[in-house]
Every structure is written in structure tokens, then in C-alpha cells.
Design a protein around this motif. Sequence first.
Motif, mmCIF file in Angstrom:
data_model
loop_
_atom_site.group_PDB
_atom_site.id
_atom_site.type_symbol
_atom_site.label_atom_id
_atom_site.label_comp_id
_atom_site.label_asym_id
_atom_site.label_seq_id
_atom_site.Cartn_x
_atom_site.Cartn_y
_atom_site.Cartn_z
ATOM 1 N N SER A 197 -3.779 1.953 7.661
ATOM 2 C CA SER A 197 -3.273 1.877 6.100
ATOM 3 C C SER A 197 -4.284 2.617 5.299
ATOM 4 O O SER A 197 -5.144 3.290 5.571
ATOM 5 C CB SER A 197 -2.895 0.364 5.995
ATOM 6 O OG SER A 197 -4.328 -0.420 5.962
ATOM 7 N N HIS A 198 -4.098 1.945 4.246
ATOM 8 C CA HIS A 198 -5.003 2.575 3.084
ATOM 9 C C HIS A 198 -6.171 1.509 2.890
ATOM 10 O O HIS A 198 -7.093 1.834 2.189
ATOM 11 C CB HIS A 198 -4.455 2.886 1.732
ATOM 12 C CG HIS A 198 -3.516 3.877 1.727
ATOM 13 N ND1 HIS A 198 -2.616 4.290 0.604
ATOM 14 C CD2 HIS A 198 -3.329 5.025 2.479
ATOM 15 C CE1 HIS A 198 -1.819 5.223 0.967
ATOM 16 N NE2 HIS A 198 -2.451 5.689 2.169
ATOM 17 N N ASP B 21 1.623 5.555 -2.726
ATOM 18 C CA ASP B 21 0.282 5.315 -2.608
ATOM 19 C C ASP B 21 -0.173 5.439 -4.057
ATOM 20 O O ASP B 21 0.070 6.205 -5.046
ATOM 21 C CB ASP B 21 -0.456 6.520 -2.021
ATOM 22 C CG ASP B 21 -1.945 6.538 -2.253
ATOM 23 O OD1 ASP B 21 -2.464 5.346 -2.580
ATOM 24 O OD2 ASP B 21 -2.406 7.587 -1.707
#
Length: 314
Positions: free
Chosen positions: A42-43, A74
Amino acid sequence: MSTCSTVSQDLDEPLAGTAATARTWLLLEQPGPWGAKALTASHLDPVLGRALEAAAKGTGVRIALIRRPGRHADCGAPAERRVYAAHTVAGNAWLHGATVTDPGRLLDLDFAALGSGDHRTFGSVLRGAPHTGDPLALVCTNGKRDRCCALLGRPLAAELAASGFQGVWEVTHLGGHRFSPTLLVLPYGYAYGRVGAPAVKEILHEVREGRIVVAGCRGNSAWERPGQAAELAVRTASGEDGAETLGVVRTDGAAPRWEVTVAHTDGRHWRVVVAQGRSRPPRPESCGASVLGSPARMDVVEVRELAVATALAS
């Protein structure tokens, strides 16, 4: 279109005894897209994700990422993130929340203490405090793990959020994709499957009043799966709906047969015989599975209330 969830429902696969097992849940807000293994896909910094996995291993703490329902473009790293910790063992169930700017602070937590039900590390490290809002409704929506979670979970989360419920979050993984949409309700830690918005609203209303709905329930994550099935069977047999009135105090035996002792806070005890079977015919346990499987099921064979002397002797 046939999916793992439609096949499971068509075959009437039982729900009891299928919840993920975790005495304590640690939830970190992480907006944006998630991969199949979201802590490292994921981020969120994957180095941090791996470190959190290592810190939680063997402690009874299960870590998951959460995000608010909606679109998940995002938008960069959030300035602040919500973090929750919830212990789900009856008699000591609690839910605390905090806000962090640096998710790396979670590595300073005493994971063994959290797993044993001690919330003091959450307060001292993250300045956490008891959660006072709506119960948390965590809906699995991670389509990278299984498309059923996205197809069925996201609309459920969106409908609950649109209804004004403030405690709804999407969550990365609760296990049991074939029971989608799946839901975990905190603080008490009961998981549900194949639930629609009206049923969830009723579940949440009862949780606010300290009561547990058995219909659609997969079990309490505090217990291993034989204990989950046994506790739900006692609730059904006795009509007990108090959230913290029943506990699994002893489990004897091993697969494929256990004797589970369930105790009530008023002193009553039950002996529940649980047998492990296999769901037939073979079916896809997940939409991404390349082979058919026969998932384990927990079948309650007997529920017997014990006399006081027998309960004390056991």
C-alpha cells in the motif's frame, strides 16, 4: 456470475466458527489503494509494514489497515492518521483511539502487553484514550485479496456511511472471502458474514446497548474456532445476548473433536462438543484460488449445561 461467495451461500456453508482469531486488533488508517498484503503493498512504507508484522508476531495482536469509505485515489501521505486498539476478551473488552502524525510510533508499543489486554502502552506511547463514539464497523473491501470483498463490501460500507453512521471503516482483511460481505464490530470483536445494511444497523444498535446478535455471526475473534462455535451455540441454546456475559474457559481435545467449556458471569457452565468437518462438495475457497478446496467447518454436536458441582470440578 459465479463467485466464491455465491457458491458458499448456495451450498449454505455454516458461518459459526469461521472468524479470524485475534485477542487484540491494532488498526492504522492508510488511505489510497491496497495490495493483497496491504501492510507491505500500500502507500504505507513497506519497511514499516514488515517491522509491524514482526513486532506483532506471536503476541495475540492482529494488525490491519483501515480507510474511510469512498474513492481511493493517491492523495499523498495524510498529515494525521487515526489509530485504534481493541481487546476482545469478554470481561476485559475495550476500544481506545489515538491520532498520530508518524505511523512509525506504533513500533514503540508493547505488543505483548496489548495482546494480554493491557492498554496502558497505547495511552503512554500514542496518548490514546477510550473511544466514546459509535462502535466501529469494519467492512472488508480489499478487492486485491478477493473480488467478492470489493463487489459486496464496498457498497455495504458506502451505504452505512451514507446513513450517517460515524464508525464505519473499510478494512484490509478479515478472512473468509467466501462469506462476503464480511464485517468486524468493535469493541466486542464479533465478526459477521453475508450481512446487508439493514442487518448491520440492527447489529450496531444492539452493540450500543451491550448486546450481541447471533444471526449472521461468525464468532468472537478472541477465541479459537472451536470456542467461537461453542460460544455461539450456547447463546442460541440459552437466549443469552449480553456482550460480555459468556467466555470460553477451557478447551479439551484436538482436531477433529473438542470439548469446550463456556462459562457465564452468573456461574452457569456449559460443555459443548465441537467436531471439525469438511464442507462438501469441493468449491473455490477464494475467487483467486486455482484449485477447489473443502474448507473446514465447525459442527456443534452437543450443548449440555453442567451442574454446579461438575462445573467447579472441571
